[in-house]
Motif scaffolding. Structure first.
Motif, short mmCIF file in Angstrom:
data_model
loop_
_atom_site.label_atom_id
_atom_site.label_comp_id
_atom_site.label_asym_id
_atom_site.label_seq_id
_atom_site.Cartn_x
_atom_site.Cartn_y
_atom_site.Cartn_z
N GLY A 1 0.81 -1.22 0.00
CA GLY A 1 0.00 0.00 0.00
C GLY A 1 0.84 1.27 0.00
N ASN A 2 0.13 2.39 -0.06
CA ASN A 2 0.77 3.71 -0.10
C ASN A 2 1.76 3.90 1.02
N PHE A 3 1.35 3.50 2.22
CA PHE A 3 2.19 3.80 3.37
C PHE A 3 3.52 3.05 3.29
N LEU A 4 3.47 1.77 3.00
CA LEU A 4 4.73 1.00 2.92
C LEU A 4 5.63 1.57 1.82
N ARG A 5 5.01 1.93 0.69
CA ARG A 5 5.82 2.44 -0.41
C ARG A 5 6.43 3.79 -0.05
N GLY A 6 5.64 4.63 0.64
CA GLY A 6 6.11 5.99 0.93
C GLY A 6 6.91 6.10 2.21
N PHE A 7 7.01 5.02 2.96
CA PHE A 7 7.71 5.09 4.25
C PHE A 7 8.82 4.04 4.30
N TYR B 1 1.09 21.81 0.84
CA TYR B 1 1.19 20.98 -0.37
C TYR B 1 0.38 19.70 -0.32
N ASN B 2 0.16 19.20 0.88
CA ASN B 2 -0.49 17.89 0.95
C ASN B 2 -2.00 17.99 0.85
N GLN B 3 -2.55 17.23 -0.07
CA GLN B 3 -4.01 17.20 -0.17
C GLN B 3 -4.47 15.93 0.53
N ILE C 1 2.66 11.27 7.24
CA ILE C 1 1.38 11.42 6.53
C ILE C 1 1.65 11.13 5.06
N VAL C 2 1.10 10.03 4.60
CA VAL C 2 1.26 9.65 3.19
C VAL C 2 -0.13 9.73 2.57
N THR C 3 -0.32 10.71 1.70
CA THR C 3 -1.66 10.90 1.14
C THR C 3 -1.86 10.07 -0.11
N GLY C 4 -0.78 9.50 -0.63
CA GLY C 4 -0.93 8.55 -1.74
C GLY C 4 -0.98 9.23 -3.09
N TYR C 5 -1.77 8.65 -3.98
CA TYR C 5 -1.83 9.14 -5.36
C TYR C 5 -2.50 10.51 -5.42
N PRO C 6 -1.86 11.47 -6.10
CA PRO C 6 -2.43 12.84 -6.14
C PRO C 6 -3.54 12.93 -7.19
N GLY D 1 8.22 14.43 -16.48
CA GLY D 1 8.46 13.92 -17.84
C GLY D 1 8.04 12.48 -18.03
N TYR D 2 7.32 11.90 -17.11
CA TYR D 2 6.81 10.54 -17.29
C TYR D 2 5.53 10.36 -16.47
N GLU D 3 4.77 9.35 -16.86
CA GLU D 3 3.57 9.03 -16.08
C GLU D 3 3.89 7.91 -15.11
N ASP D 4 3.26 7.97 -13.96
CA ASP D 4 3.49 6.93 -12.95
C ASP D 4 2.14 6.67 -12.27
N ALA D 5 1.63 5.44 -12.41
CA ALA D 5 0.34 5.13 -11.79
C ALA D 5 0.45 5.06 -10.27
N PHE D 6 1.70 5.15 -9.77
CA PHE D 6 1.91 5.05 -8.32
C PHE D 6 2.66 6.25 -7.73
N PHE D 7 2.44 7.42 -8.31
CA PHE D 7 2.97 8.60 -7.64
C PHE D 7 2.49 8.51 -6.19
N THR D 8 3.42 8.61 -5.25
CA THR D 8 3.05 8.45 -3.84
C THR D 8 3.47 9.72 -3.10
#
Ligand SMILES: NC(=O)c1ccc[n+]([C@@H]2O[C@H](COP(=O)([O-])OP(=O)(O)OC[C@H]3O[C@@H](n4cnc5c(N)ncnc54)[C@H](O)[C@@H]3O)[C@@H](O)[C@H]2O)c1
Ligand SMILES: O=P(O)(O)OC[C@@H](O)[C@@H](O)[C@H](O)[C@H](O)CO
Length: 510
Positions: free
Chosen positions: A35-41, A360-362, A226-231, A243-250
């Motif tokens: 999940g978002n948290f593991l990826r972002g932390f 910045y964080n939504q 605080i990991v808000t995940g995909y914007p 310059g690239y797409e990422d389905a997992f911008f975290t």
């Protein structure tokens, strides 16, 4: 526009640390969750260590539930994704994006159990890390089949450790360090307890239970970022910037803290501090109490009340005068009930408010409001009781937040995900456990059909022991106060109810 993969990483990244980065690092971590948290932390931290040549290990991510959608898509990106950290640190703006190559591969254990077992056989493996939400560390009776994956998270841990025990003939040196990151009290201890219970259910040999106890270490942890995940609303901006797409911008905040209740040994295996990461070793109880009460507590308070009052994000709440006052009052009520020094509580609350004000964080209130009833129970109910005990007064802001949660779950209809509510003429999806959704939907239906009054509705919900493990109607004046707020929210709206509550109870604040 190109999609993120190894080629994009190699062509676009100019940072020399990436060039030095070895993409064939030994798989030292088996990670249950993606999940978002593991990826972002955690995975972000592993990358910070690897960049400095400190940990020198990669992560095999195992999908924790049968219907995971993350790993197949992450595979298309060669297991790469971007962590975007945005906020203010020491008065300076931070806005940085980094591709994280810490995950070497992902496995769906329901389809690839053989491969999952192979990871458990590995000499390179040192750690099991997880985050499966609070729901993950739960005992479930299920059968053992050596050739297929158990359904539950603790079942998987049991089966994998048992396989490892057999593979290494009970060698104590093959034991693992197990670091669950689920946000529950004594997460390591609870996971270990459930694993032992499952081992007994499955009649696994006593030698395994001894090995489990002596060769493996389960750590209690506390994680904070605080990991808000995909914007959702500005992913295209990030894509054009990078310059690239990422389905997992975290997306997350720069702030991070990893507390691990463990001895020096784990520091050597997982040397977060050597990489300059913010980590505390040893007793975590104090950090846990402060964080769950003074960060997650206000989050839970503002989620339903803020959403019903028209706000969508934490920042919207912090920028609105009456919502901000409501939250400020919430911090005071929570602080009053906490057994720490005044200065310590004030400092911590101030730091949290600055994090909530991160421009910045939504951070969407609806995401925070997921499982709001259960979160109220674990994160605010102990505070409510202690506040009453200590002051012999009612914490009106916390009680109003409970009323707001009940109204948030007022259905216009139900669907397969749970209750669908309505705000300003637009439907919204809520998420709660099946039990809570059903109880609330039934009680609301009785009210809508005019079979019960608001007081009777509140009495029925607060008295449901299956939800609360106690009868909340026994708390003096609680039912009346919640009922009065629910009635006001329905008749004059959340914003006006808030304003009147603040004026009536805390005139010095308004
Ligand atoms: N996002 C944050 O800011 C943050 C910060 C600190 C802690 N946390 C904790 O991390 C948890 C996950 O947050 P996230 O943002 O990564 O969410 P997410 O939705 O991105 O990931 C949730 C993960 O949990 C798994 N999961 C859900 N229910 C499960 C179950 N019953 N059994 C096993 N696995 C299950 C999902 O498959 C997924 O892998 C939260 O519940 C929270 O306690 C989150
Ligand atoms: O992630 P949850 O759903 O348990 O709670 C929502 C937020 O309070 C939480 O994610 C915090 O942002 C996080 O705990 C900060 O470390």
């Amino acid at each position: 526009m190109v999609k993120l993969d190894r080629t994009v990483l190699e062509e676009s990244v100019t940072d020399t640390t990436y060039r030095k980065y070895d993409s064939n690092l030994p798989e030292k971590v088996l990670q249950i969750g993606e999940g978002n948290f593991l990826r972002g932390f955690v995975d972000w931290m592993i990358h910070q260590m690897n960049k400095q040549g400190i940990f020198k290990g990669s992560v095999v991510a195992v999908q924790p539930t049968p219907h995971g959608r993350v790993l197949p898509k992450l595979k298309e990106q060669d297991w790469l994704y971007t962590v975007i950290l945005r906020g203010i640190t020491d008065g300076k703006k931070v806005d940085e994006a980094e591709v994280i190559p810490a995950i070497s591969r992902g496995i769906n254990p329901y389809e690839e159990w053989e491969q999952t077992l192979k990871v458990a056989e590995s000499d390179e493996l040192e750690l099991i890390i997880s985050n499966t939400t609070e729901a993950g560390i739960t005992y479930m009776q299920e059968p053992y089949h050596s050739d297929s994956s158990p359904l539950s998270f603790p079942g998987k841990v049991t089966a994998l450790l048992y396989h490892r025990y057999k593979h290494f003939s009970g060698d104590v040196k093959a034991g693992l360090h197990i670091l669950p990151c689920e946000l529950i009290e004594e997460n390591g201890g609870k996971l270990k307890y459930i694993v032992k219970r499952i081992a007994r259910d499955w009649n696994l040999p006593s030698g395994f239970l001894r090995w489990l106890e002596t060769a493996n270490r389960f750590y209690d942890t506390l994680v904070d970022r605080i990991v808000t995940g995909y914007p959702k609303s500005n992913a295209a901006d990030f894509a054009s910037r990078l310059g690239y797409e990422d389905a997992f911008f975290t997306v997350g905040e720069p702030y991070h803290l990893f507390c691990i209740d463990g001895p020096a040994e784990i520091k050597q295996v997982f040397p977060l501090d050597q990489a300059g990461l913010r980590v505390k070793w040893g007793d975590i109880e104090q950090y846990r109490e402060l964080k769950v009460r003074l960060l997650n507590g206000p989050h839970t308070m503002m989620a339903s009340a803020g959403y019903l009052a028209g706000a969508d994000t934490v920042l919207d709440v912090m920028k609105d005068k009456s919502l901000r006052l409501f939250v400020e009052r919430g911090f005071e009520e929570i602080g009053e009930a906490l057994p720490f020094g005044d200065q310590e509580k004030r400092d911590y609350a101030e730091e949290v408010k600055q994090r909530f004000l991160n421009p910045y964080n939504q951070h969407y209130l609806q995401d925070i409001g997921m499982n709001a009833v259960n979160k109220f129970k674990s994160r605010l109910l102990p505070t409510l009781s202690r506040y009453i005990e200590k002051t012999e007064l009612l914490p009106n802001s916390i009680i109003l937040s409970l009323a707001a949660i009940l109204v948030y779950f007022r259905p216009v209809h139900m669907n397969e995900h749970g209750i669908v509510g309505r705000r300003n003429g637009k439907n919204y999806q809520t998420r709660e456990s099946e039990l809570v959704s059903k109880v609330l939907a039934n009680c609301w239906e009785e009210y809508e059909q005019e079979k019960i009054s608001i007081e009777e509705f509140v009495f029925a919900v607060l008295g449901n022991r299956a939800i609360w493990d106690e009868d909340l109607n026994e708390i003096e004046q609680l039912t009346q106060t919640v009922s009065s707020y629910v009635r006001q929210i329905i008749s004059m709206g959340m914003k006006e109810t808030l304003t009147q509550m603040l004026q009536k109870n805390y005139s010095s604040l308004t």
